[in-house]
Scaffold this motif. Sequence first.
Motif, PDB file in Angstrom:
ATOM      1  N   ASN A  51      34.568  25.447  39.783  1.00 52.91           N
ATOM      2  CA  ASN A  51      33.998  26.154  38.639  1.00 52.91           C
ATOM      3  C   ASN A  51      33.049  25.175  37.955  1.00 52.91           C
ATOM      4  O   ASN A  51      33.481  24.219  37.319  1.00 52.91           O
ATOM      5  CB  ASN A  51      35.108  26.606  37.685  1.00 52.91           C
ATOM      6  N   ILE A  52      31.735  25.391  38.095  1.00 50.47           N
ATOM      7  CA  ILE A  52      30.739  24.507  37.487  1.00 50.47           C
ATOM      8  C   ILE A  52      30.159  25.120  36.217  1.00 50.47           C
ATOM      9  O   ILE A  52      29.203  24.593  35.654  1.00 50.47           O
ATOM     10  CB  ILE A  52      29.605  24.156  38.486  1.00 50.47           C
ATOM     11  N   GLY A  53      30.750  26.202  35.764  1.00 50.13           N
ATOM     12  CA  GLY A  53      30.284  26.863  34.552  1.00 50.13           C
ATOM     13  C   GLY A  53      30.990  26.336  33.315  1.00 50.13           C
ATOM     14  O   GLY A  53      31.724  25.346  33.364  1.00 50.13           O
ATOM     15  N   THR A  54      30.775  27.027  32.221  1.00 51.49           N
ATOM     16  CA  THR A  54      31.380  26.642  30.938  1.00 51.49           C
ATOM     17  C   THR A  54      32.445  27.629  30.487  1.00 51.49           C
ATOM     18  O   THR A  54      32.974  27.507  29.395  1.00 51.49           O
ATOM     19  CB  THR A  54      30.290  26.550  29.844  1.00 51.49           C
ATOM     20  N   THR A  55      32.753  28.615  31.352  1.00 52.00           N
ATOM     21  CA  THR A  55      33.733  29.636  31.001  1.00 52.00           C
ATOM     22  C   THR A  55      34.781  29.755  32.106  1.00 52.00           C
ATOM     23  O   THR A  55      34.520  29.423  33.260  1.00 52.00           O
ATOM     24  CB  THR A  55      33.063  31.015  30.825  1.00 52.00           C
ATOM     25  N   PRO A  56      35.975  30.261  31.776  1.00 55.10           N
ATOM     26  CA  PRO A  56      36.984  30.520  32.805  1.00 55.10           C
ATOM     27  C   PRO A  56      36.495  31.596  33.782  1.00 55.10           C
ATOM     28  O   PRO A  56      35.688  32.445  33.431  1.00 55.10           O
ATOM     29  CB  PRO A  56      38.192  31.028  32.019  1.00 55.10           C
ATOM     30  N   THR A  57      36.993  31.550  34.999  1.00 56.01           N
ATOM     31  CA  THR A  57      36.722  32.566  36.008  1.00 56.01           C
ATOM     32  C   THR A  57      37.930  33.491  36.094  1.00 56.01           C
ATOM     33  O   THR A  57      39.064  33.030  36.088  1.00 56.01           O
ATOM     34  CB  THR A  57      36.520  31.911  37.403  1.00 56.01           C
ATOM     35  N   HIS A  58      37.660  34.783  36.181  1.00 53.68           N
ATOM     36  CA  HIS A  58      38.708  35.777  36.417  1.00 53.68           C
ATOM     37  C   HIS A  58      38.130  36.787  37.396  1.00 53.68           C
ATOM     38  O   HIS A  58      37.153  37.478  37.075  1.00 53.68           O
ATOM     39  CB  HIS A  58      39.129  36.446  35.109  1.00 53.68           C
ATOM     40  N   SER A  59      38.698  36.847  38.599  1.00 51.27           N
ATOM     41  CA  SER A  59      38.197  37.726  39.656  1.00 51.27           C
ATOM     42  C   SER A  59      39.353  38.386  40.389  1.00 51.27           C
ATOM     43  O   SER A  59      40.471  37.879  40.389  1.00 51.27           O
ATOM     44  CB  SER A  59      37.380  36.936  40.688  1.00 51.27           C
ATOM     45  N   ILE A  60      39.040  39.497  41.043  1.00 50.41           N
ATOM     46  CA  ILE A  60      39.974  40.208  41.901  1.00 50.41           C
ATOM     47  C   ILE A  60      39.371  40.234  43.303  1.00 50.41           C
ATOM     48  O   ILE A  60      38.177  40.487  43.469  1.00 50.41           O
ATOM     49  CB  ILE A  60      40.194  41.664  41.410  1.00 50.41           C
ATOM     50  N   PHE A  61      40.198  39.937  44.314  1.00 48.25           N
ATOM     51  CA  PHE A  61      39.789  40.013  45.716  1.00 48.25           C
ATOM     52  C   PHE A  61      40.599  41.108  46.388  1.00 48.25           C
ATOM     53  O   PHE A  61      41.830  41.095  46.324  1.00 48.25           O
ATOM     54  CB  PHE A  61      40.065  38.692  46.445  1.00 48.25           C
ATOM     55  N   ILE A  62      39.920  42.028  47.058  1.00 45.39           N
ATOM     56  CA  ILE A  62      40.577  43.048  47.862  1.00 45.39           C
ATOM     57  C   ILE A  62      40.348  42.650  49.313  1.00 45.39           C
ATOM     58  O   ILE A  62      39.252  42.821  49.846  1.00 45.39           O
ATOM     59  CB  ILE A  62      40.027  44.445  47.556  1.00 45.39           C
ATOM     60  N   GLU A  63      41.366  42.048  49.910  1.00 49.57           N
ATOM     61  CA  GLU A  63      41.266  41.528  51.270  1.00 49.57           C
ATOM     62  C   GLU A  63      41.661  42.607  52.277  1.00 49.57           C
ATOM     63  O   GLU A  63      42.719  43.220  52.146  1.00 49.57           O
ATOM     64  CB  GLU A  63      42.196  40.325  51.450  1.00 49.57           C
ATOM     65  N   LEU A  64      40.798  42.808  53.275  1.00 49.72           N
ATOM     66  CA  LEU A  64      41.063  43.799  54.315  1.00 49.72           C
ATOM     67  C   LEU A  64      41.890  43.167  55.427  1.00 49.72           C
ATOM     68  O   LEU A  64      41.610  42.056  55.863  1.00 49.72           O
ATOM     69  CB  LEU A  64      39.748  44.325  54.888  1.00 49.72           C
ATOM     70  N   LYS A  65      42.900  43.865  55.876  1.00 49.44           N
ATOM     71  CA  LYS A  65      43.755  43.344  56.945  1.00 49.44           C
ATOM     72  C   LYS A  65      43.296  43.776  58.326  1.00 49.44           C
ATOM     73  O   LYS A  65      43.678  43.175  59.317  1.00 49.44           O
ATOM     74  CB  LYS A  65      45.204  43.760  56.714  1.00 49.44           C
ATOM     75  N   GLU A  66      42.485  44.819  58.408  1.00 48.39           N
ATOM     76  CA  GLU A  66      41.991  45.286  59.694  1.00 48.39           C
ATOM     77  C   GLU A  66      40.764  44.470  60.078  1.00 48.39           C
ATOM     78  O   GLU A  66      39.892  44.229  59.250  1.00 48.39           O
ATOM     79  CB  GLU A  66      41.637  46.771  59.611  1.00 48.39           C
ATOM     80  N   PRO A  67      40.686  44.024  61.327  1.00 45.82           N
ATOM     81  CA  PRO A  67      39.527  43.215  61.724  1.00 45.82           C
ATOM     82  C   PRO A  67      38.244  44.025  61.732  1.00 45.82           C
ATOM     83  O   PRO A  67      38.258  45.231  61.963  1.00 45.82           O
ATOM     84  CB  PRO A  67      39.890  42.745  63.132  1.00 45.82           C
ATOM     85  N   ARG A  68      37.155  43.341  61.461  1.00 49.83           N
ATOM     86  CA  ARG A  68      35.830  43.956  61.498  1.00 49.83           C
ATOM     87  C   ARG A  68      35.424  44.180  62.951  1.00 49.83           C
ATOM     88  O   ARG A  68      35.680  43.340  63.800  1.00 49.83           O
ATOM     89  CB  ARG A  68      34.833  43.004  60.852  1.00 49.83           C
ATOM     90  N   PRO A  69      34.778  45.313  63.242  1.00 46.92           N
ATOM     91  CA  PRO A  69      34.250  45.488  64.597  1.00 46.92           C
ATOM     92  C   PRO A  69      33.263  44.362  64.892  1.00 46.92           C
ATOM     93  O   PRO A  69      32.578  43.889  63.995  1.00 46.92           O
ATOM     94  CB  PRO A  69      33.528  46.834  64.542  1.00 46.92           C
ATOM     95  N   THR A  70      33.194  43.934  66.126  1.00 49.26           N
ATOM     96  CA  THR A  70      32.276  42.867  66.499  1.00 49.26           C
ATOM     97  C   THR A  70      30.850  43.386  66.432  1.00 49.26           C
ATOM     98  O   THR A  70      30.481  44.321  67.142  1.00 49.26           O
ATOM     99  CB  THR A  70      32.591  42.351  67.914  1.00 49.26           C
TER     100      THR A  70
END
Length: 113
Positions: A82-101
């Motif tokens: 974190n190189i900013g001056t404020t806290p970071t707050h994020s949400i990640f929605i991780e996919l469990k199914e693999p991406r097609p090649t």
Amino acid sequence: MNDPVVVNPELYRVVFENDRVRVLEYRDQPGERTSTHSHPDSVMITLTDFRRHLRAGGHEVEVEMTACSARWLDAQEHSGTNIGTTPTHSIFIELKEPRPTLPGARRLGPAES
């Protein structure tokens, strides 16, 4: 895979998980840094403005995002600060199914589409 919840438990927590997705909450303070960790293909939703420096495989980028943004995140392993001056707050929605090649390179950091 270096699970971010295992590698950086003080920064990441699981808020929901089923057989298709896992949802993570991420919080940090200015100057805090993550250890190297992995994400599968994901959608990142920013709840606060933030500036980060990301590192992966000899590549480095600076990312700045505004609150309430949503971005695609290609599967990747990285570390960040974190190189900013404020806290970071994020949400990640991780996919469990693999991406097609598909042809094309994956990128470090969030993408517009």
